[in-house]
Each structure stands twice: as structure tokens, then as C-alpha cells.
Design a protein around this motif. Structure first.
Motif, PDB file in Angstrom:
ATOM      1  N   ILE A  60      44.761  27.067  36.691  1.00 13.89           N
ATOM      2  CA  ILE A  60      43.360  26.628  36.801  1.00 13.89           C
ATOM      3  C   ILE A  60      42.521  27.738  37.452  1.00 13.89           C
ATOM      4  CG2 ILE A  60      41.810  24.947  37.878  1.00 13.89           C
ATOM      5  CD1 ILE A  60      44.117  22.905  37.640  1.00 13.89           C
ATOM      6  N   ALA A  61      43.083  28.350  38.480  1.00 17.17           N
ATOM      7  CA  ALA A  61      42.349  29.434  39.159  1.00 17.17           C
ATOM      8  C   ALA A  61      42.123  30.601  38.200  1.00 17.17           C
ATOM      9  CB  ALA A  61      43.122  29.897  40.385  1.00 17.17           C
ATOM     10  N   ALA A  62      43.147  30.922  37.394  1.00 14.94           N
ATOM     11  CA  ALA A  62      43.009  32.032  36.441  1.00 14.94           C
ATOM     12  C   ALA A  62      41.908  31.726  35.420  1.00 14.94           C
ATOM     13  CB  ALA A  62      44.335  32.261  35.732  1.00 14.94           C
ATOM     14  N   LEU A  63      41.872  30.482  34.956  1.00 12.94           N
ATOM     15  CA  LEU A  63      40.819  30.102  33.983  1.00 12.94           C
ATOM     16  C   LEU A  63      39.434  30.142  34.635  1.00 12.94           C
ATOM     17  CD1 LEU A  63      42.654  27.215  32.125  1.00 12.94           C
ATOM     18  CD2 LEU A  63      41.934  29.398  31.147  1.00 12.94           C
ATOM     19  N   PHE A  64      39.391  29.796  35.915  1.00  6.67           N
ATOM     20  CA  PHE A  64      38.107  29.877  36.632  1.00  6.67           C
ATOM     21  C   PHE A  64      37.627  31.332  36.696  1.00  6.67           C
ATOM     22  CE2 PHE A  64      35.591  30.336  40.507  1.00  6.67           C
ATOM     23  CZ  PHE A  64      34.639  29.358  40.304  1.00  6.67           C
ATOM     24  N   VAL A  65      38.569  32.228  36.976  1.00  9.51           N
ATOM     25  CA  VAL A  65      38.214  33.661  37.045  1.00  9.51           C
ATOM     26  C   VAL A  65      37.748  34.148  35.665  1.00  9.51           C
ATOM     27  CG1 VAL A  65      39.147  35.992  37.404  1.00  9.51           C
ATOM     28  CG2 VAL A  65      39.725  34.145  38.992  1.00  9.51           C
ATOM     29  N   ILE A  66      38.447  33.715  34.613  1.00  4.88           N
ATOM     30  CA  ILE A  66      38.040  34.106  33.249  1.00  4.88           C
ATOM     31  C   ILE A  66      36.622  33.601  32.966  1.00  4.88           C
ATOM     32  CG2 ILE A  66      38.487  33.648  30.791  1.00  4.88           C
ATOM     33  CD1 ILE A  66      41.483  33.751  31.477  1.00  4.88           C
ATOM     34  N   ALA A  67      36.352  32.353  33.363  1.00 12.52           N
ATOM     35  CA  ALA A  67      35.007  31.786  33.141  1.00 12.52           C
ATOM     36  C   ALA A  67      33.951  32.604  33.894  1.00 12.52           C
ATOM     37  CB  ALA A  67      34.972  30.325  33.589  1.00 12.52           C
ATOM     38  N   ALA A  68      34.288  33.000  35.117  1.00 14.03           N
ATOM     39  CA  ALA A  68      33.326  33.787  35.908  1.00 14.03           C
ATOM     40  C   ALA A  68      33.096  35.151  35.266  1.00 14.03           C
ATOM     41  CB  ALA A  68      33.847  33.937  37.336  1.00 14.03           C
ATOM     42  N   ILE A  69      34.163  35.759  34.745  1.00 11.77           N
ATOM     43  CA  ILE A  69      34.010  37.071  34.087  1.00 11.77           C
ATOM     44  C   ILE A  69      33.143  36.928  32.827  1.00 11.77           C
ATOM     45  CG2 ILE A  69      35.268  38.873  32.801  1.00 11.77           C
ATOM     46  CD1 ILE A  69      37.616  38.365  34.797  1.00 11.77           C
ATOM     47  N   LEU A  70      33.399  35.862  32.057  1.00 15.86           N
ATOM     48  CA  LEU A  70      32.578  35.615  30.857  1.00 15.86           C
ATOM     49  C   LEU A  70      31.112  35.422  31.245  1.00 15.86           C
ATOM     50  CD1 LEU A  70      34.794  33.193  28.736  1.00 15.86           C
ATOM     51  CD2 LEU A  70      34.153  35.539  28.160  1.00 15.86           C
ATOM     52  N   ALA A  71      30.878  34.719  32.340  1.00 12.55           N
ATOM     53  CA  ALA A  71      29.500  34.491  32.793  1.00 12.55           C
ATOM     54  C   ALA A  71      28.824  35.813  33.127  1.00 12.55           C
ATOM     55  CB  ALA A  71      29.494  33.568  34.013  1.00 12.55           C
ATOM     56  N   ALA A  72      29.554  36.660  33.868  1.00 12.07           N
ATOM     57  CA  ALA A  72      28.977  37.954  34.254  1.00 12.07           C
ATOM     58  C   ALA A  72      28.672  38.796  33.022  1.00 12.07           C
ATOM     59  CB  ALA A  72      29.948  38.687  35.178  1.00 12.07           C
ATOM     60  N   ALA A  73      29.560  38.732  32.023  1.00 12.40           N
ATOM     61  CA  ALA A  73      29.346  39.527  30.804  1.00 12.40           C
ATOM     62  C   ALA A  73      28.244  38.943  29.924  1.00 12.40           C
ATOM     63  CB  ALA A  73      30.652  39.592  30.015  1.00 12.40           C
ATOM     64  N   SER A  74      27.802  37.726  30.247  1.00  4.52           N
ATOM     65  CA  SER A  74      26.782  37.052  29.426  1.00  4.52           C
ATOM     66  C   SER A  74      25.441  36.935  30.165  1.00  4.52           C
ATOM     67  CB  SER A  74      27.278  35.651  29.026  1.00  4.52           C
ATOM     68  OG  SER A  74      28.531  35.747  28.408  1.00  4.52           O
ATOM     69  N   HIS A  75      25.246  37.776  31.148  1.00  8.75           N
ATOM     70  CA  HIS A  75      23.972  37.817  31.901  1.00  8.75           C
ATOM     71  C   HIS A  75      23.693  36.524  32.675  1.00  8.75           C
ATOM     72  CE1 HIS A  75      22.434  40.932  28.735  1.00  8.75           C
ATOM     73  NE2 HIS A  75      23.420  41.398  29.469  1.00  8.75           N
ATOM     74  N   VAL A  76      24.748  35.768  32.976  1.00 10.17           N
ATOM     75  CA  VAL A  76      24.568  34.577  33.819  1.00 10.17           C
ATOM     76  C   VAL A  76      24.902  35.005  35.244  1.00 10.17           C
ATOM     77  CG1 VAL A  76      25.300  32.210  34.286  1.00 10.17           C
ATOM     78  CG2 VAL A  76      25.263  33.061  31.929  1.00 10.17           C
ATOM     79  N   ARG A  77      23.893  35.049  36.098  1.00 13.99           N
ATOM     80  CA  ARG A  77      24.104  35.573  37.450  1.00 13.99           C
ATOM     81  C   ARG A  77      24.975  34.630  38.278  1.00 13.99           C
ATOM     82  NH1 ARG A  77      18.058  37.505  38.912  1.00 13.99           N
ATOM     83  NH2 ARG A  77      17.855  39.060  37.273  1.00 13.99           N
ATOM     84  N   MET A  78      25.863  35.247  39.058  1.00 11.47           N
ATOM     85  CA  MET A  78      26.781  34.450  39.891  1.00 11.47           C
ATOM     86  C   MET A  78      26.020  33.549  40.860  1.00 11.47           C
ATOM     87  SD  MET A  78      29.810  35.015  38.957  1.00 11.47           S
ATOM     88  CE  MET A  78      29.463  35.498  37.295  1.00 11.47           C
ATOM     89  N   ARG A  79      24.914  34.094  41.401  1.00 11.77           N
ATOM     90  CA  ARG A  79      24.168  33.305  42.382  1.00 11.77           C
ATOM     91  C   ARG A  79      23.594  32.041  41.732  1.00 11.77           C
ATOM     92  NH1 ARG A  79      19.785  36.461  45.804  1.00 11.77           N
ATOM     93  NH2 ARG A  79      18.369  35.512  44.333  1.00 11.77           N
ATOM     94  N   ARG A  80      23.106  32.206  40.482  1.00 15.86           N
ATOM     95  CA  ARG A  80      22.577  31.028  39.763  1.00 15.86           C
ATOM     96  C   ARG A  80      23.688  30.041  39.462  1.00 15.86           C
ATOM     97  NH1 ARG A  80      18.850  34.370  35.853  1.00 15.86           N
ATOM     98  NH2 ARG A  80      17.067  34.584  37.229  1.00 15.86           N
TER      99      ARG A  80
END
Lengths: 268, 270
Positions: A60-80
């Protein structure tokens, strides 16, 4: 306070701003924005199912990290993402998970007088919060990187019932109208309010506003549906843009499939 | 030839009668003004004419074909009807539900399954003619009131309907936006289209209509030539279309008498 009314107005304005930002992100040129919406719906849905089925926190943690990486690569800011998804989910799921830490029987890791925090309780809470956070992040990625009508069309391609898709479409449209209506109601109230409202008056205002908004929403949703029917809408979603899967989309699909299969295997 | 024929049409919202025994013949190619005070049944009548609601009693026919729920269960009939009859709602917010102005105007043609190339060409042409091409990538809900109204109008005109139904097209617009909408309506269709406009703005009527129907409490109070009806002060007062309030003439006299509010559009009188 700056008063209850002012805070409510600020929240409504913030909600409108969030919607505008989400639209901008969906039309930007990020990694997921370039992927065929059908691939995104299928791939992200598969990952959500895997998250729900997984019995290992590490997966689950690995999938969370993958989701966060996808977000960063898609211009979705971590803070948002943190403000819109992670913190609210943590707050609500945390409230549900908190009793489990104490009530789940098992090996005590810390004693708190008459009760104790158990290892099993912590694991149960971690699973609940981890699954909720990861699944919410994956869902948010879909809606933040895909214009809403495209999501609806993709859902129809996957045979999601027409009535469900029509309701989702109208809900999306109506959110903006109800936000605007609520904003105007509270601004009108603010213009006639001097000083700080007592708690009883704030409760009365909140309940009456909710009642009026509900009544208006029923009327408005009927009119929106009539306006759609008037221009030939019969429940089906048609778009000008045709989905065309390119080689990169097949690669993304394969990638989603591989991650989902591997996670399912390791998380069993 | 009658394009719409209404016979003893009645419609109720639960127990409140909105339309009560209305009979009308609407000729093709006519420009009709539906006049009436708030709550007189104008908007309801337009919705009945657009087959968004159906009469509780009486009948409405379009080019001889009865408009009924059974008839509209046939998708092809519904598509054909809505291609030929367009309604512009009073509140543009209910009509604008797409992410961009371009998508909004393309919504109708997409539902009617026009070819993509035809849709793109037609939408661009309408956006140009309405002078809103620069807004095409903007979200409709973020436009000004006048811009929203023009987009709502464009979203219907793109279908090039034979009948255009307009519910208070100039309500809550600034004078320039009002003038633009009226100019557009006057020029639209070169006189070959049927235009039915619900309004309580008497200043508009002679510009946009060659026939006038006055509604009062859901009934037809009068119909006929606009100039004649507008000259009948007793009728207009009965229908709550004129009123009396105190006002000044120059700096001298303050008095009251029944009057209307005629106005100019833009810089010149139409």
C-alpha cells in the motif's frame, strides 16, 4: 471571529478557486493529462482495487508513493494534494481509526492507565488510513488530470449506466451554481449584519441556509435538466473529441497492468 | 400555416394553475411577443411549446403533430423536434453546463449527431457572428451576465431552429448588451423564422414582434397588433404591465400617472 458569515464566504470562495485550479490542471500538459482517459479510468481503477485487496502495508505504501510520483509528473502540486486530499482523509479516517488503536485486542505496545495501545490496533488503523489515503489519491489523480466530460465519456465506454453518468454530469455542473448561490446568500446576509452573531443565531442561519439551498438545488437541477433536453440531450454523453489510443497509451496501460499485477501478487 | 396550435391548454404546478385554458394559433414566420407580469404564465407556456412539460389538459400540436410524452418516447422524433425548436432560458446559468464556451455551443449539434467537421465549422461561424469567438476557451460560468446570455443564445442559434423561443432575453442586462441582443434578434433568419419572445419589457415589443399575446393569471387577456394593444392603457394596467409612480418632469413638477418605460438601444433608436 471574523464572524461565521465571513468564514463561510471565505470557504465558498476557496471552493470555487479550487474548482478553477482543478480545471486548469486537467487541461495542462502533464504526464497523465496526455494519457487516453479510458486507460486512466481502467488503470487507476485497477490500482484502487489492488489497494483495497492488499494485505501488506508495504505494498500500500509503495502504491501511495507511485501515486505521489504520478501527481508530481502531472503538475499536481504536493501542497494542494495534501490540502485537498491527504489532510481531510486523514482527519475523517483518523477519527474512525482512532478507537481501533485502543479497542483491538492484542499485544500492548504502550499502556495508558486502564487501556493500552495494541500492535494489532495500530496495524488496523494503519491499514485503514493507508488504504483510504492511497485510494483517494488515485481517484483524485483521475479527476484532476482529466476534464470531467472525458471522465464521463470513458465511464460510458466501460458500460457505466447512463443514468449514473447523467447524474454525475449534472452534479458537476450544479456544484458551481450552488456555490455561487450560497455565496450570494451569505454575502447578502453579511451586508445586513452588524457585529458578531451569537451561537444560536449562527446555528439558525446555518440551518436556514441549508434548507434554502436544498430547495433551490431541487428547482435548479430540474431546470438544468430541461435545458439539456431542450438541446436534444437524451441521457447519452457525446463529445467532440474522439479518444484515440496511441502507442504511448498502450504502454501506460501495460504499466498500470504490471504494477497492479505485481502489487496483487506481493500483497496477497 | 400554423406552426403551433394550442387548444384549451392548462398546466398546474401541483395545485397552482400556471396556464388555464389557453388556445392560440401561432403562424409560421411570425414574430410573437408574449407579454405578462411576473407569474402570468409566460415561462410555463414557453416550456410547453418546447415540449419540456406537457399540458395537464388540452392539446398542443406542432405542424399538425401532437406534442405528448408518448410521442417524445421516440428519440428520433425528439431529436427532430429539438433541432427545429430552440428555447433560450431566462437564467443563462441553467443553460450553460459545459466546461468551455466552445463545448457549450457544440453541445446541441453533438446530441443531434452532426458530423464533427460540420460541428466545428458551424460553432466557429456562430461564435464569430455573435462576437464571442474570443471567449471560446473560457468556462461559461465565469463570464459576465451579458456574455452568458450571448453564449446561451449562440448555443441555440447554432442549431438554426425554425422556431426560437426566448424567455426574457434582455432581463438583467446592461443597455449595451440589451441592444446587441435585440439587434441580433431583429436580423436573425431574415424574417423567415418564427420567434416567440416572453417579456414584460413593453419598450421591446414593437421592435421584436408583429403579433402580441397578453397573458394574465395564466389566461390570454388579449392578442393582436402590438401598436393597438400597447395603446390600450386600461388593458395594460389590468395586466400589471404599466404602473404609476411619482416622478419629476425637469426640475419643476413631481406627480404620478400610469406610464411605461420605453428606451433606446445603443446610440440610435431602432
Amino acid at each position: 471571529m471574523s464572524g461565521y458569515i465571513e468564514r463561510t464566504i471565505a470557504s465558498l470562495v476557496a471552493a470555487s478557486e479550487r474548482a478553477a485550479i482543478a480545471e486548469q490542471v486537467a487541461f495542462s500538459e502533464g504526464a497523465l493529462q496526455r494519457v487516453d482517459p479510458r486507460v486512466k479510468v481502467a488503470g487507476l481503477f485497477a490500482l484502487i482495487v489492488v489497494v483495497a485487496a492488499s494485505r501488506r502495508l508495504s505494498v500500500i505504501a509503495a502504491l501511495f508513493v507511485i501515486a505521489a510520483i504520478l501527481a508530481a509528473a502531472s503538475h499536481v502540486r504536493m501542497r494542494r494534494l495534501a490540502g485537498w486530499v491527504w489532510l481531510p482523509v486523514l482527519f475523517f479516517t483518523g477519527a474512525i481509526a482512532l478507537p481501533a488503536i485502543f479497542l483491538t485486542p492484542g499485544h500492548a505496545v504502550a499502556s495508558l492507565g486502564i487501556t493500552a495501545i495494541t500492535e494489532q490496533g495500530l496495524r488496523a488503523a494503519a491499514f485503514l488510513i493507508g488504504r483510504a489515503e492511497t485510494a483517494s489519491t488515485l481517484s483524485a489523480l483521475l479527476v484532476l488530470t482529466t476534464p470531467w466530460p472525458w471522465v464521463l465519456k470513458a465511464l460510458r465506454i466501460f458500460r457505466c449506466p447512463m443514468i449514473v453518468v447523467a447524474i454525475l454530469g449534472m452534479t458537476y455542473r450544479y456544484i458551481f451554481v450552488i456555490l455561487q448561490t450560497a455565496l450570494e446568500m451569505f454575502e447578502a446576509r453579511q451586508s445586513r449584519t452588524v457585529g458578531v452573531l451569537p451561537p444560536s443565531e449562527r446555528r439558525r442561519l446555518a440551518s436556514s441556509a441549508a434548507g434554502v439551498l436544498l430547495s433551490k438545488s431541487v428547482q435548479m437541477s430540474g431546470e438544468v435538466h430541461q435545458a439539456m433536453r431542450s438541446r436534444g440531450f437524451r441521457g447519452e454523453i457525446h463529445l467532440l473529441q474522439d479518444f484515440r489510443a496511441r502507442a504511448t497509451d498502450w504502454c501506460w496501460l501495460a504499466g498500470f497492468g504490471l504494477v497492479a499485477a505485481a502489487s496483487l501478487w506481493y500483497g496477497r | 400555416m400554423n406552426i403551433f396550435q394550442l387548444r384549451d391548454v392548462s398546466f398546474k404546478y401541483e395545485t397552482v394553475a400556471a396556464i388555464d385554458g389557453v388556445s392560440l394559433d401561432i403562424e409560421a414566420g411570425k414574430r410573437i411577443a408574449l407579454l405578462g407580469a411576473n407569474g402570468s404564465g409566460k415561462s410555463t407556456l414557453l416550456r410547453l411549446l418546447d415540449a419540456l412539460s406537457f399540458p395537464g389538459a388540452g392539446s398542443i400540436s406542432f405542424q399538425g403533430q401532437p406534442l405528448s410524452e408518448v410521442r417524445f418516447a421516440d428519440h428520433q422524433f425528439a431529436f427532430d423536434f429539438h433541432r427545429r425548436v430552440g428555447l433560450v432560458f431566462q437564467n443563462p446559468d441553467v443553460q450553460l453546463f459545459n466546461p468551455t464556451v466552445f463545448d457549450e455551443v457544440a453541445f446541441g449539434p453533438l446530441q443531434l449527431r452532426w458530423s464533427k467537421s460540420e460541428i466545428v465549422a458551424r460553432v466557429n461561424a456562430v461564435l464569430e457572428s455573435m462576437e464571442i469567438a474570443h471567449l471560446k476557451d473560457r468556462p461559461p460560468h465565469r463570464l459576465s451576465g451579458g456574455e452568458k446570455k450571448r453564449v446561451a443564445l449562440a448555443s441555440v442559434l447554432v442549431l438554426d431552429p425554425e422556431v426560437l423561443l426566448l424567455d426574457e432575453p434582455t432581463a438583467a442586462l446592461d443597455p449595451r448588451s440589451q441592444s446587441q441582443i435585440i439587434d441580433l434578434l431583429i436580423g436573425w433568419g431574415d424574417g423567415g423564422k418564427t420567434v416567440i419572445t416572453a417579456t414584460h419589457d413593453l419598450g421591446l415589443v414593437e421592435d421584436i414582434a408583429d403579433h402580441c399575446v397578453i397573458l394574465q393569471a395564466g389566461k390570454v387577456a388579449a392578442e393582436g397588433n402590438p401598436a393597438e394593444l400597447l395603446a390600450d392603457q386600461a388593458l395594460l394596467q389590468r395586466a400589471n404591465l404599466v404602473h404609476a409612480h411619482r416622478h419629476r418632469h425637469g426640475s419643476v413638477v413631481t406627480h404620478s400617472h400610469p406610464h411605461t418605460h420605453p428606451h433606446k438601444h445603443g446610440s440610435e433608436t431602432i
